[in-house]
Design a protein around this motif. Structure first.
Motif, PDB file in Angstrom:
ATOM      1  N   TYR A  88       1.371  11.087  -8.747  1.00  0.00           N
ATOM      2  CA  TYR A  88       1.150   9.624  -8.104  1.00  0.00           C
ATOM      3  C   TYR A  88       2.358   8.855  -8.127  1.00  0.00           C
ATOM      4  O   TYR A  88       3.141   8.699  -8.814  1.00  0.00           O
ATOM      5  CB  TYR A  88       0.067   8.956  -8.952  1.00  0.00           C
ATOM      6  CG  TYR A  88      -1.203   9.392  -9.087  1.00  0.00           C
ATOM      7  CD1 TYR A  88      -1.626  10.486 -10.018  1.00  0.00           C
ATOM      8  CD2 TYR A  88      -2.372   9.206  -8.291  1.00  0.00           C
ATOM      9  CE1 TYR A  88      -2.809  11.185 -10.231  1.00  0.00           C
ATOM     10  CE2 TYR A  88      -3.571   9.718  -8.391  1.00  0.00           C
ATOM     11  CZ  TYR A  88      -3.727  10.668  -9.464  1.00  0.00           C
ATOM     12  OH  TYR A  88      -4.991  11.498  -9.568  1.00  0.00           O
ATOM     13  N   GLN A 124       0.907  -1.245  -0.131  1.00  0.00           N
ATOM     14  CA  GLN A 124       0.088   0.110  -0.030  1.00  0.00           C
ATOM     15  C   GLN A 124       0.800   1.259  -0.023  1.00  0.00           C
ATOM     16  O   GLN A 124       2.019   1.358   0.656  1.00  0.00           O
ATOM     17  CB  GLN A 124      -0.828  -0.118   1.278  1.00  0.00           C
ATOM     18  CG  GLN A 124      -1.902  -1.018   1.215  1.00  0.00           C
ATOM     19  CD  GLN A 124      -1.379  -2.308   1.689  1.00  0.00           C
ATOM     20  OE1 GLN A 124      -0.691  -2.725   2.483  1.00  0.00           O
ATOM     21  NE2 GLN A 124      -1.811  -3.379   0.907  1.00  0.00           N
ATOM     22  N   LEU A 125       0.544   2.171  -0.756  1.00  0.00           N
ATOM     23  CA  LEU A 125       1.390   3.362  -1.013  1.00  0.00           C
ATOM     24  C   LEU A 125       0.550   4.544  -0.716  1.00  0.00           C
ATOM     25  O   LEU A 125      -0.658   4.621  -0.862  1.00  0.00           O
ATOM     26  CB  LEU A 125       1.713   3.625  -2.336  1.00  0.00           C
ATOM     27  CG  LEU A 125       2.485   2.381  -2.903  1.00  0.00           C
ATOM     28  CD1 LEU A 125       3.103   2.805  -4.367  1.00  0.00           C
ATOM     29  CD2 LEU A 125       3.741   2.133  -2.470  1.00  0.00           C
ATOM     30  N   GLN A 126       1.295   5.531  -0.085  1.00  0.00           N
ATOM     31  CA  GLN A 126       0.635   6.946   0.338  1.00  0.00           C
ATOM     32  C   GLN A 126       1.597   8.036   0.076  1.00  0.00           C
ATOM     33  O   GLN A 126       2.548   8.228   0.619  1.00  0.00           O
ATOM     34  CB  GLN A 126       0.045   6.959   1.832  1.00  0.00           C
ATOM     35  CG  GLN A 126      -0.576   8.137   2.278  1.00  0.00           C
ATOM     36  CD  GLN A 126      -1.157   8.248   3.617  1.00  0.00           C
ATOM     37  OE1 GLN A 126      -1.138   7.374   4.221  1.00  0.00           O
ATOM     38  NE2 GLN A 126      -1.813   9.229   3.998  1.00  0.00           N
ATOM     39  N   SER A 150       3.618   0.632   2.812  1.00  0.00           N
ATOM     40  CA  SER A 150       3.332  -0.700   4.183  1.00  0.00           C
ATOM     41  C   SER A 150       3.099  -1.651   3.613  1.00  0.00           C
ATOM     42  O   SER A 150       2.571  -1.833   2.205  1.00  0.00           O
ATOM     43  CB  SER A 150       2.105  -0.048   5.046  1.00  0.00           C
ATOM     44  OG  SER A 150       0.964   0.170   4.102  1.00  0.00           O
ATOM     45  N   THR A 189      -1.110  13.528  -4.932  1.00  0.00           N
ATOM     46  CA  THR A 189      -0.861  14.591  -4.171  1.00  0.00           C
ATOM     47  C   THR A 189      -0.530  15.680  -5.253  1.00  0.00           C
ATOM     48  O   THR A 189      -0.095  15.667  -6.165  1.00  0.00           O
ATOM     49  CB  THR A 189       0.577  14.567  -3.230  1.00  0.00           C
ATOM     50  OG1 THR A 189       0.556  15.534  -2.506  1.00  0.00           O
ATOM     51  CG2 THR A 189       1.741  14.014  -4.246  1.00  0.00           C
ATOM     52  N   THR A 216      10.138   4.273   2.153  1.00  0.00           N
ATOM     53  CA  THR A 216       9.767   5.495   1.677  1.00  0.00           C
ATOM     54  C   THR A 216      10.455   5.799   0.198  1.00  0.00           C
ATOM     55  O   THR A 216      11.699   5.625   0.177  1.00  0.00           O
ATOM     56  CB  THR A 216       9.854   6.692   2.454  1.00  0.00           C
ATOM     57  OG1 THR A 216       9.066   6.211   3.724  1.00  0.00           O
ATOM     58  CG2 THR A 216       9.454   8.076   2.228  1.00  0.00           C
ATOM     59  N   CYS A 251       6.489   8.798  -0.686  1.00  0.00           N
ATOM     60  CA  CYS A 251       5.795   7.822  -0.848  1.00  0.00           C
ATOM     61  C   CYS A 251       5.767   6.804   0.135  1.00  0.00           C
ATOM     62  O   CYS A 251       7.120   6.150  -0.124  1.00  0.00           O
ATOM     63  CB  CYS A 251       5.934   7.412  -2.376  1.00  0.00           C
ATOM     64  SG  CYS A 251       4.859   5.853  -2.452  1.00  0.00           S
ATOM     65  N   SER A 276       2.532  12.133  -0.323  1.00  0.00           N
ATOM     66  CA  SER A 276       2.263  13.321   0.131  1.00  0.00           C
ATOM     67  C   SER A 276       3.524  14.361  -0.189  1.00  0.00           C
ATOM     68  O   SER A 276       4.297  14.091  -0.739  1.00  0.00           O
ATOM     69  CB  SER A 276       2.318  13.129   1.783  1.00  0.00           C
ATOM     70  OG  SER A 276       3.649  12.732   1.986  1.00  0.00           O
ATOM     71  N   GLY A 330      -0.535   4.816  -5.116  1.00  0.00           N
ATOM     72  CA  GLY A 330      -0.872   5.665  -4.002  1.00  0.00           C
ATOM     73  C   GLY A 330      -1.938   6.648  -4.426  1.00  0.00           C
ATOM     74  O   GLY A 330      -2.223   7.006  -5.700  1.00  0.00           O
ATOM     75  N   GLN A 331      -2.677   7.272  -3.538  1.00  0.00           N
ATOM     76  CA  GLN A 331      -3.374   8.484  -3.915  1.00  0.00           C
ATOM     77  C   GLN A 331      -2.672   9.571  -4.708  1.00  0.00           C
ATOM     78  O   GLN A 331      -1.596   9.828  -4.176  1.00  0.00           O
ATOM     79  CB  GLN A 331      -4.453   8.820  -2.714  1.00  0.00           C
ATOM     80  CG  GLN A 331      -3.778  10.018  -1.787  1.00  0.00           C
ATOM     81  CD  GLN A 331      -2.516   9.505  -1.158  1.00  0.00           C
ATOM     82  OE1 GLN A 331      -2.375   8.346  -1.195  1.00  0.00           O
ATOM     83  NE2 GLN A 331      -2.120  10.450  -0.157  1.00  0.00           N
TER      84      GLN A 331
END
Length: 122
Positions: free
Chosen positions: A94, A2-4, A24, A116, A77, A21, A6, A113-114
């Motif tokens: 992304y 999973q990626l996020q 997890s 930013t 990250t 990025c 920011s 990821g979503q």
């Protein structure tokens, strides 16, 4: 994995930003990392890629010499350092992870990821 993503924001032309990025789930180091962007009304486009081992990179011509992709596997990250930003860099950015060694096309990435948002004013 999973990626996020920011780190986006509103900056002026010539400024710098660093996108992050956070990953997890499964071992981040076993994935190639990529960054893509999508401006309003346009298709998603490739920005930068980093190989699983971290030794190979690829960049879109439009960002070569200005953007740098990197990763810290100990922190799970990835990063995109963006310097000398231009108004045409304005887009949602992304991050993505691929099981390939290195990848530059969206369909080669299974995890996203979503976005930013990066806005560069002139």
């Amino acid at each position: 994995v999973q990626l996020q993503a920011s780190g986006g924001g509103l900056v002026q032309a010539g400024d710098s930003l660093r996108l992050s990025c956070a990953a997890s789930g499964r071992t981040f180091s076993t994935y190639a990392l990529g960054w893509f962007r999508q401006a309003p009304g346009k298709d998603r486009e490739f920005v930068a890629a980093l190989s699983r081992g971290g030794g190979n990179t690829d960049y879109a011509d439009s960002v070569k010499g200005r953007f740098t992709i990197s990763r810290d596997n100990a922190k799970n990250t990835g990063y995109l350092q963006m310097n000398s930003l231009k108004p045409e860099d304005t887009a949602a950015y992304y991050c993505a992870a691929s099981t390939r060694w290195i990848a530059t096309k969206p369909h080669e990435y299974a995890s996203w990821g979503q976005g930013t948002l990066v806005t560069v004013s002139s």
